[in-house]
Scaffold this active site. Structure first.
Site, PDB file in Angstrom:
ATOM      1  N   CYS A  22       0.805  -1.222   0.000  1.00  0.00           N
ATOM      2  CA  CYS A  22       0.000   0.000   0.000  1.00  0.00           C
ATOM      3  C   CYS A  22       0.839   1.275   0.000  1.00  0.00           C
ATOM      4  O   CYS A  22       0.298   2.377  -0.044  1.00  0.00           O
ATOM      5  CB  CYS A  22      -0.957  -0.009   1.192  1.00  0.00           C
ATOM      6  SG  CYS A  22      -1.996  -1.485   1.194  1.00  0.00           S
ATOM      7  N   HIS A  69      -2.095   7.995   6.435  1.00  0.00           N
ATOM      8  CA  HIS A  69      -2.394   6.700   5.817  1.00  0.00           C
ATOM      9  C   HIS A  69      -3.723   6.178   6.347  1.00  0.00           C
ATOM     10  O   HIS A  69      -4.557   5.707   5.566  1.00  0.00           O
ATOM     11  CB  HIS A  69      -1.271   5.714   6.127  1.00  0.00           C
ATOM     12  CG  HIS A  69      -1.479   4.363   5.525  1.00  0.00           C
ATOM     13  ND1 HIS A  69      -1.462   4.151   4.156  1.00  0.00           N
ATOM     14  CD2 HIS A  69      -1.715   3.153   6.090  1.00  0.00           C
ATOM     15  CE1 HIS A  69      -1.673   2.869   3.914  1.00  0.00           C
ATOM     16  NE2 HIS A  69      -1.834   2.243   5.066  1.00  0.00           N
ATOM     17  N   GLU A 101       0.113   5.153  13.805  1.00  0.00           N
ATOM     18  CA  GLU A 101       0.459   6.334  13.011  1.00  0.00           C
ATOM     19  C   GLU A 101       0.340   7.608  13.850  1.00  0.00           C
ATOM     20  O   GLU A 101       1.206   8.493  13.766  1.00  0.00           O
ATOM     21  CB  GLU A 101      -0.434   6.433  11.775  1.00  0.00           C
ATOM     22  CG  GLU A 101      -0.034   7.573  10.852  1.00  0.00           C
ATOM     23  CD  GLU A 101      -0.788   7.592   9.539  1.00  0.00           C
ATOM     24  OE1 GLU A 101      -0.402   8.363   8.638  1.00  0.00           O
ATOM     25  OE2 GLU A 101      -1.782   6.823   9.399  1.00  0.00           O
ATOM     26  N   LYS A 146      -9.133   8.307   2.912  1.00  0.00           N
ATOM     27  CA  LYS A 146      -9.631   6.940   2.701  1.00  0.00           C
ATOM     28  C   LYS A 146     -11.031   6.764   3.287  1.00  0.00           C
ATOM     29  O   LYS A 146     -11.725   5.798   2.955  1.00  0.00           O
ATOM     30  CB  LYS A 146      -8.674   5.925   3.327  1.00  0.00           C
ATOM     31  CG  LYS A 146      -7.359   5.752   2.583  1.00  0.00           C
ATOM     32  CD  LYS A 146      -6.512   4.657   3.201  1.00  0.00           C
ATOM     33  CE  LYS A 146      -5.164   4.511   2.507  1.00  0.00           C
ATOM     34  NZ  LYS A 146      -4.246   5.628   2.821  1.00  0.00           N
ATOM     35  N   HIS A 196      -9.683   2.190   0.507  1.00  0.00           N
ATOM     36  CA  HIS A 196      -8.239   1.976   0.399  1.00  0.00           C
ATOM     37  C   HIS A 196      -7.912   1.386  -0.964  1.00  0.00           C
ATOM     38  O   HIS A 196      -8.250   0.244  -1.260  1.00  0.00           O
ATOM     39  CB  HIS A 196      -7.790   1.036   1.512  1.00  0.00           C
ATOM     40  CG  HIS A 196      -6.307   0.944   1.668  1.00  0.00           C
ATOM     41  ND1 HIS A 196      -5.419   1.625   0.861  1.00  0.00           N
ATOM     42  CD2 HIS A 196      -5.532   0.232   2.549  1.00  0.00           C
ATOM     43  CE1 HIS A 196      -4.188   1.350   1.227  1.00  0.00           C
ATOM     44  NE2 HIS A 196      -4.227   0.510   2.240  1.00  0.00           N
ATOM     45  N   PHE A 214       1.827  -3.646   3.803  1.00  0.00           N
ATOM     46  CA  PHE A 214       2.161  -4.956   4.351  1.00  0.00           C
ATOM     47  C   PHE A 214       3.641  -5.237   4.085  1.00  0.00           C
ATOM     48  O   PHE A 214       4.150  -4.974   2.997  1.00  0.00           O
ATOM     49  CB  PHE A 214       1.323  -6.050   3.682  1.00  0.00           C
ATOM     50  CG  PHE A 214      -0.076  -6.197   4.221  1.00  0.00           C
ATOM     51  CD1 PHE A 214      -0.598  -5.311   5.151  1.00  0.00           C
ATOM     52  CD2 PHE A 214      -0.878  -7.247   3.798  1.00  0.00           C
ATOM     53  CE1 PHE A 214      -1.887  -5.463   5.649  1.00  0.00           C
ATOM     54  CE2 PHE A 214      -2.165  -7.416   4.282  1.00  0.00           C
ATOM     55  CZ  PHE A 214      -2.673  -6.516   5.207  1.00  0.00           C
TER      56      PHE A 214
END
Length: 412
Positions: free
Chosen positions: A163, A303, A314, A334, A339, A400
């Site tokens: 991502c 994010h 985050e 998002k 996403h 990931f």
């Protein structure tokens, strides 16, 4: 080193099929989530996603081109064509040996792979694979197709960092141009993951929201009731070129790219570091690259996918780096787009540039109750866009494998 500027953008998203409609929906706070129509999802834990709306690929790509390309490549072609038009580029007048493509996708042709393997597995065992199976599926093919379509013979490859992918692609493009290795690079990312294997796989990883009763409100970053991310699809394209090259051809300069930072959590296959170590290092590296201070950033597009652990880690990193920063405005787009995985960074880069252009911070929608530990510490832009003169905007993407990529944009 060369200054690097943005001269064109193209967007194909769940809340808008072109740049202007995406920008309008972004500022208006529109949700792109709805029940899945791409396949029968009735037996899946998650039965909704952020699909493209009223989108007909035949209006953009002819039948033979569509047959040769997976959806993720088709989406890329649509966004890139808009970005080229937006940048008013006439390749005949430019040195195409110095124009490249650095494109990103996390999953590549997952739909093609699913289709072909399913047909084989349910058949009589005779291999009748489509001759385009491999070239449609491989993750690097979009960058190749773009270069072939426009005759671009410069730097050409694909980044894959889950991502964080299209932020990584954009940072690479930024670096090659400022090093003088290219005059112009088409960059961004595309993703078409709303398939049985895409939804089923992320469900198995317990990453997706299962709030089927409130699909439009399911993506709720920082909210105490968040339960996972909402899958999205589409593409975002940006034209990056050296400032001198842009001026020479009389381009309309939209914004400047001034910094990029990459790091790793080095912690877990799918989970973020609980203290946000990689996120902190990535943001810090981007600031150092841009030669600015944390206090210079007015807008941070986080994010924030709406996962229980990821959002908190985050925020821990943001607090560590920025401290008590009343001038820092934070939002998570998002919440609207879902996403887009490998395309997320490109779409959120466009969101940052839009915020700079319009003097409006896009909102985080659906969030009602921000995590108590941060509700009063940080300046979250919730529900409605906020007017703000933005000189610098930062965009975070994490993937990931612990991949971290952060980009910084400047008002021109």
């Amino acid at each position: 080193m060369n200054r690097v500027v943005i001269t064109g953008m193209g967007a194909l998203t769940p809340i808008g099929n072109n740049l202007s409609s995406f920008q309008d929906a972004l500022i208006a706070g529109k949700s792109g989530a709805a029940p899945i129509t791409r396949f029968d999802a009735s037996k899946f834990k998650t039965r909704f996603a952020c699909e493209l709306k009223d989108f007909d690929i035949s209006q953009f790509v002819d039948k033979s081109e569509a047959r040769r390309n997976d959806l993720f490549t088709q989406y890329a072609l649509v966004a890139v064509a808009e970005a080229i038009q937006n940048a008013n580029i006439d390749f005949e007048k430019l040195n195409r040996n110095k124009i490249g493509v650095i494109w990103g996708s996390g999953n590549g042709g997952i739909g093609t792979f699913e289709e072909q393997v399913t047909e084989y597995a349910t058949g009589d065992g005779t291999p009748r694979f489509n001759p385009f199976f491999i070239p449609k599926m491989i993750v690097d093919i979009a960058s190749g197709v773009i270069s072939i379509k426009y005759g671009l013979r410069g730097i050409n490859y694909t980044t894959v960092s889950a991502c964080a992918t299209s932020n990584t692609a954009m940072i690479d493009a930024f670096n090659y141009i400022r090093w003088g290795k290219a005059d112009m690079i088409i960059t961004g990312g595309s993703e078409a993951p709303i398939t049985r294997t895409g939804i089923g796989g992320f469900n198995a990883a317990k990453a997706l929201s299962t709030n089927n009763e409130e699909a439009a409100k399911a993506s709720r970053p920082f909210d105490v009731t968040r339960d996972g991310f909402v899958m999205g699809e589409g593409a975002g394209a940006l034209i990056l070129e050296s400032y001198d090259h842009a001026v020479k051809r009389g381009a309309n300069i939209i914004a400047e790219v001034v910094g990029g930072g990459m790091a790793a959590d080095a912690y877990h296959l799918t989970g973020t570091h609980p203290e946000g170590e990689g996120a902190y290092l990535g943001m810090q590296a981007a600031l150092e690259d841009a030669e600015i201070q944390p206090s210079d950033i007015q807008y941070l597009n986080v994010h924030a996918t709406s996962t229980p652990v990821g959002d908190i880690s985050e925020l821990i990193a943001v607090e560590r780096l920025f401290g008590n920063a009343p001038n820092l405005h934070i939002s998570a787009t998002k919440s609207m787009t879902g996403h887009l995985l490998g395309a997320a960074g490109a779409i959120e880069a466009i969101a940052c540039v839009t915020a700079i252009q319009k003097g409006l911070v896009p909102p985080t929608i659906n969030t009602e109750n921000v995590e108590p530990a941060y509700a009063d510490k940080m300046n979250f832009v919730i529900k409605e866009a906020k007017p703000l003169d933005i000189q610098y905007a930062m965009s975070n993407t994490f993937g990931f494998g612990g991949h971290i990529a952060t980009a910084i944009f400047k008002k021109i």
